[in-house]
Design a protein around this motif. Structure first.
Motif, PDB file in Angstrom:
ATOM      1  N   SER A 203      34.279  11.574  63.813  1.00  0.00           N
ATOM      2  CA  SER A 203      33.931  12.588  64.807  1.00  0.00           C
ATOM      3  C   SER A 203      33.361  11.936  66.049  1.00  0.00           C
ATOM      4  CB  SER A 203      32.923  13.587  64.229  1.00  0.00           C
ATOM      5  OG  SER A 203      31.744  12.932  63.807  1.00  0.00           O
ATOM      6  N   LYS A 204      33.577  12.583  67.189  1.00  0.00           N
ATOM      7  CA  LYS A 204      33.056  12.040  68.441  1.00  0.00           C
ATOM      8  C   LYS A 204      32.954  13.153  69.470  1.00  0.00           C
ATOM      9  CE  LYS A 204      33.670   8.112  71.580  1.00  0.00           C
ATOM     10  NZ  LYS A 204      34.456   6.886  71.840  1.00  0.00           N
ATOM     11  N   ILE A 205      31.876  13.115  70.234  1.00  0.00           N
ATOM     12  CA  ILE A 205      31.699  14.074  71.317  1.00  0.00           C
ATOM     13  C   ILE A 205      31.798  13.308  72.634  1.00  0.00           C
ATOM     14  CG2 ILE A 205      29.158  13.948  71.361  1.00  0.00           C
ATOM     15  CD1 ILE A 205      29.400  17.147  71.672  1.00  0.00           C
ATOM     16  N   TYR A 206      32.532  13.887  73.592  1.00  0.00           N
ATOM     17  CA  TYR A 206      32.856  13.209  74.846  1.00  0.00           C
ATOM     18  C   TYR A 206      32.177  13.896  76.025  1.00  0.00           C
ATOM     19  CZ  TYR A 206      36.546  11.185  71.952  1.00  0.00           C
ATOM     20  OH  TYR A 206      37.231  10.543  70.956  1.00  0.00           O
ATOM     21  N   SER A 207      32.033  13.148  77.101  1.00  0.00           N
ATOM     22  CA  SER A 207      31.450  13.703  78.322  1.00  0.00           C
ATOM     23  C   SER A 207      32.549  14.422  79.097  1.00  0.00           C
ATOM     24  CB  SER A 207      30.838  12.582  79.159  1.00  0.00           C
ATOM     25  OG  SER A 207      30.258  13.108  80.339  1.00  0.00           O
ATOM     26  N   MET A 208      32.809  15.671  78.731  1.00  0.00           N
ATOM     27  CA  MET A 208      33.881  16.460  79.355  1.00  0.00           C
ATOM     28  C   MET A 208      33.683  17.930  79.027  1.00  0.00           C
ATOM     29  SD  MET A 208      37.126  15.708  76.826  1.00  0.00           S
ATOM     30  CE  MET A 208      37.084  16.271  75.107  1.00  0.00           C
ATOM     31  N   GLY A 209      34.492  18.781  79.638  1.00  0.00           N
ATOM     32  CA  GLY A 209      34.495  20.203  79.339  1.00  0.00           C
ATOM     33  C   GLY A 209      35.534  20.527  78.277  1.00  0.00           C
ATOM     34  N   HIS A 210      36.207  21.668  78.446  1.00  0.00           N
ATOM     35  CA  HIS A 210      37.213  22.118  77.481  1.00  0.00           C
ATOM     36  C   HIS A 210      38.555  21.499  77.863  1.00  0.00           C
ATOM     37  CE1 HIS A 210      38.388  24.673  74.178  1.00  0.00           C
ATOM     38  NE2 HIS A 210      39.362  25.226  74.902  1.00  0.00           N
ATOM     39  N   SER A 211      38.717  20.234  77.503  1.00  0.00           N
ATOM     40  CA  SER A 211      39.899  19.489  77.938  1.00  0.00           C
ATOM     41  C   SER A 211      40.112  18.290  77.022  1.00  0.00           C
ATOM     42  CB  SER A 211      39.725  19.017  79.393  1.00  0.00           C
ATOM     43  OG  SER A 211      38.591  18.173  79.499  1.00  0.00           O
ATOM     44  N   ILE A 212      41.052  17.423  77.404  1.00  0.00           N
ATOM     45  CA  ILE A 212      41.309  16.180  76.689  1.00  0.00           C
ATOM     46  C   ILE A 212      41.193  15.049  77.701  1.00  0.00           C
ATOM     47  CG2 ILE A 212      42.982  14.844  75.355  1.00  0.00           C
ATOM     48  CD1 ILE A 212      44.237  17.467  74.447  1.00  0.00           C
ATOM     49  N   CYS A 213      40.374  14.044  77.409  1.00  0.00           N
ATOM     50  CA  CYS A 213      40.152  12.953  78.355  1.00  0.00           C
ATOM     51  C   CYS A 213      40.851  11.679  77.875  1.00  0.00           C
ATOM     52  CB  CYS A 213      38.656  12.719  78.560  1.00  0.00           C
ATOM     53  SG  CYS A 213      37.794  12.091  77.082  1.00  0.00           S
ATOM     54  N   GLN A 214      40.909  10.690  78.751  1.00  0.00           N
ATOM     55  CA  GLN A 214      41.609   9.445  78.435  1.00  0.00           C
ATOM     56  C   GLN A 214      40.927   8.668  77.310  1.00  0.00           C
ATOM     57  OE1 GLN A 214      44.646   8.228  79.372  1.00  0.00           O
ATOM     58  NE2 GLN A 214      44.810  10.304  80.192  1.00  0.00           N
ATOM     59  N   GLU A 215      39.604   8.688  77.283  1.00  0.00           N
ATOM     60  CA  GLU A 215      38.891   8.019  76.186  1.00  0.00           C
ATOM     61  C   GLU A 215      39.272   8.655  74.849  1.00  0.00           C
ATOM     62  OE1 GLU A 215      34.301   7.158  74.654  1.00  0.00           O
ATOM     63  OE2 GLU A 215      34.649   8.292  76.504  1.00  0.00           O
ATOM     64  N   GLU A 216      39.408   9.968  74.859  1.00  0.00           N
ATOM     65  CA  GLU A 216      39.806  10.691  73.647  1.00  0.00           C
ATOM     66  C   GLU A 216      41.233  10.327  73.248  1.00  0.00           C
ATOM     67  OE1 GLU A 216      39.674  15.344  72.091  1.00  0.00           O
ATOM     68  OE2 GLU A 216      39.635  14.888  74.231  1.00  0.00           O
ATOM     69  N   ILE A 217      42.121  10.206  74.223  1.00  0.00           N
ATOM     70  CA  ILE A 217      43.505   9.807  73.959  1.00  0.00           C
ATOM     71  C   ILE A 217      43.539   8.461  73.233  1.00  0.00           C
ATOM     72  CG2 ILE A 217      45.658   9.025  75.040  1.00  0.00           C
ATOM     73  CD1 ILE A 217      45.494  11.984  75.130  1.00  0.00           C
ATOM     74  N   LYS A 218      42.715   7.524  73.681  1.00  0.00           N
ATOM     75  CA  LYS A 218      42.652   6.205  73.043  1.00  0.00           C
ATOM     76  C   LYS A 218      42.176   6.318  71.598  1.00  0.00           C
ATOM     77  CE  LYS A 218      41.774   3.651  77.329  1.00  0.00           C
ATOM     78  NZ  LYS A 218      40.789   2.828  78.083  1.00  0.00           N
ATOM     79  N   ASP A 219      41.174   7.173  71.368  1.00  0.00           N
ATOM     80  CA  ASP A 219      40.647   7.335  70.008  1.00  0.00           C
ATOM     81  C   ASP A 219      41.649   8.050  69.100  1.00  0.00           C
ATOM     82  OD1 ASP A 219      38.269   6.055  70.653  1.00  0.00           O
ATOM     83  OD2 ASP A 219      37.261   7.907  71.233  1.00  0.00           O
ATOM     84  N   ILE A 220      42.379   8.995  69.657  1.00  0.00           N
ATOM     85  CA  ILE A 220      43.433   9.679  68.888  1.00  0.00           C
ATOM     86  C   ILE A 220      44.486   8.658  68.463  1.00  0.00           C
ATOM     87  CG2 ILE A 220      45.350  11.321  69.035  1.00  0.00           C
ATOM     88  CD1 ILE A 220      43.557  12.963  70.981  1.00  0.00           C
ATOM     89  N   THR A 221      44.884   7.803  69.400  1.00  0.00           N
ATOM     90  CA  THR A 221      45.896   6.777  69.117  1.00  0.00           C
ATOM     91  C   THR A 221      45.433   5.844  68.003  1.00  0.00           C
ATOM     92  OG1 THR A 221      46.614   6.865  71.439  1.00  0.00           O
ATOM     93  CG2 THR A 221      47.321   4.976  70.132  1.00  0.00           C
ATOM     94  N   LYS A 222      44.182   5.408  68.070  1.00  0.00           N
ATOM     95  CA  LYS A 222      43.625   4.539  67.022  1.00  0.00           C
ATOM     96  C   LYS A 222      43.640   5.214  65.664  1.00  0.00           C
ATOM     97  CE  LYS A 222      40.488   1.957  70.084  1.00  0.00           C
ATOM     98  NZ  LYS A 222      39.049   1.752  70.439  1.00  0.00           N
ATOM     99  N   PHE A 223      43.268   6.498  65.638  1.00  0.00           N
ATOM    100  CA  PHE A 223      43.252   7.253  64.388  1.00  0.00           C
ATOM    101  C   PHE A 223      44.655   7.360  63.795  1.00  0.00           C
ATOM    102  CE2 PHE A 223      43.518  11.213  61.986  1.00  0.00           C
ATOM    103  CZ  PHE A 223      42.409  11.139  61.155  1.00  0.00           C
ATOM    104  N   LEU A 224      45.619   7.697  64.645  1.00  0.00           N
ATOM    105  CA  LEU A 224      47.011   7.825  64.184  1.00  0.00           C
ATOM    106  C   LEU A 224      47.540   6.496  63.652  1.00  0.00           C
ATOM    107  CD1 LEU A 224      48.477  10.044  67.065  1.00  0.00           C
ATOM    108  CD2 LEU A 224      47.883  10.809  64.752  1.00  0.00           C
ATOM    109  N   GLU A 225      47.257   5.433  64.373  1.00  0.00           N
ATOM    110  CA  GLU A 225      47.733   4.119  63.947  1.00  0.00           C
ATOM    111  C   GLU A 225      47.083   3.692  62.620  1.00  0.00           C
ATOM    112  OE1 GLU A 225      50.112   2.440  64.985  1.00  0.00           O
ATOM    113  OE2 GLU A 225      50.320   2.456  67.162  1.00  0.00           O
ATOM    114  N   GLU A 226      45.826   4.014  62.446  1.00  0.00           N
ATOM    115  CA  GLU A 226      45.112   3.599  61.243  1.00  0.00           C
ATOM    116  C   GLU A 226      45.636   4.292  59.989  1.00  0.00           C
ATOM    117  OE1 GLU A 226      40.552   3.573  59.417  1.00  0.00           O
ATOM    118  OE2 GLU A 226      40.881   3.811  61.578  1.00  0.00           O
ATOM    119  N   TYR A 227      45.984   5.572  60.124  1.00  0.00           N
ATOM    120  CA  TYR A 227      46.322   6.356  58.922  1.00  0.00           C
ATOM    121  C   TYR A 227      47.811   6.653  58.781  1.00  0.00           C
ATOM    122  CZ  TYR A 227      41.350   6.926  58.183  1.00  0.00           C
ATOM    123  OH  TYR A 227      40.012   6.683  57.943  1.00  0.00           O
ATOM    124  N   ARG A 228      48.640   6.076  59.614  1.00  0.00           N
ATOM    125  CA  ARG A 228      50.068   6.374  59.516  1.00  0.00           C
ATOM    126  C   ARG A 228      50.719   5.619  58.363  1.00  0.00           C
ATOM    127  NH1 ARG A 228      53.531   4.073  64.489  1.00  0.00           N
ATOM    128  NH2 ARG A 228      54.964   5.370  63.348  1.00  0.00           N
TER     129      ARG A 228
END
Length: 228
Positions: A203-228
C-alpha cells in the motif's frame, strides 16, 4: 465469430475467439501473452479513455482488457458507471460483477491461462469493482490493484474466506489530497484487508488528488513485474 462481439482491438490481434459480455477495448503488447490485465475505469469515464493506461505502463507480452461499465452516465459525455451512486446500487452492481467475472472466465478459457496469470486493476469506482470481483471469486489471481478506490461488502468478503487468509497479492494506492474518495477510506480499506488475513499487501499514499501520478505508474509497473 472472427472479430468478437463487444471487442475492439488496438494493435496486433494474436487471438480471435475471446468474447466479452461488456463493450471492451483490447490492447495486445507482444506476441506471446503471458498475462492478462483487466482494467475497470472510474465513475463517469469510459473504456477508451482509460485504455491510455496500457501505453503508460511498459510491460511486454501482456493483453490489456478495458471493459466499460454497462450503464451510461447521463451527466457525462460518453461516460459509464458500474453501479449508481444516488440510488440503490445492489442490482446493477451484481450485473457488473457477473459481467466482469464472465470476462475473467472467458479469458482463462480462450487463452488457456491459469487464474494466477490474471491481474484485475481498477480506478475509483472501478477499483471498488476490482476488489469486489477479485476477492469474492476466491481464486488466487496474479494480483489485484485498487487505485483511489474503496472496499465494498467487507463483511461478505471476510466471511467468504472464513479465516483462510487471502493469497492474492494486493496493491492499494490513494492520494492524500483526494476530495472525491477521502484518504480516510484508504486507511479503512487497509485495516479491513489486514483483518481478512491478506498475506501479500502493498500500500502507498501519494501526494495527489483523485488521479494517477507518474510515481504511482512506476509502482504499478514494479508490482506487475514482481507477480507476473
Amino acid at each position: 465469430m472472427s472479430l468478437q462481439r463487444n471487442m475492439k482491438w488496438i494493435g496486433s490481434k494474436s487471438i480471435n475467439q475471446l468474447e466479452s459480455p461488456l463493450k471492451t477495448i483490447a490492447l495486445c503488447k507482444g506476441n506471446n501473452i503471458k498475462n492478462v490485465i483487466i482494467c475497470m475505469h472510474g465513475f463517469g469515464d469510459n473504456a477508451a479513455n482509460f485504455s491510455s493506461l496500457g501505453n503508460e505502463i511498459k510491460i511486454d507480452d501482456v493483453l490489456w482488457l478495458f471493459p466499460q461499465g454497462p450503464r451510461s452516465y447521463p451527466m457525462g459525455e460518453d461516460g459509464s458507471q458500474w453501479f449508481p451512486l444516488f440510488n440503490n446500487p445492489t442490482e446493477e452492481r451484481r450485473v457488473s460483477e457477473d459481467s466482469i467475472l464472465q470476462l475473467l472466465f472467458n479469458v482463462t478459457e480462450c487463452l488457456k491461462l491459469e487464474m494466477n496469470k490474471i491481474f484485475i486493476l481498477g480506478f475509483s469506482q472501478g477499483a471498488a469493482m476490482s476488489l469486489l470481483c477479485g476477492l469474492k471469486s476466491k481464486e488466487k489471481l496474479a494480483g489485484i490493484l485498487s487505485l483511489s478506490g474503496f472496499l465494498i461488502q467487507p463483511h461478505v468478503i471476510k466471511n467468504t474466506y472464513s479465516g483462510e487468509g487471502i493469497e492474492t497479492p494486493l496493491f492499494i494506492a490513494h492520494g492524500n489530497q483526494d476530495q472525491v474518495i477521502f484518504p480516510a477510506t484508504y486507511f479503512e480499506t487497509i485495516d479491513s484487508l489486514k483483518d481478512m488475513g491478506c498475506k501479500k499487501l502493498r500500500s502507498k499514499i501519494y501526494s495527489m488528488g483523485h488521479s494517477i501520478c507518474q510515481e504511482e505508474i512506476k509502482d504499478i509497473t514494479k508490482f506487475l513485474e514482481e507477480y507476473r
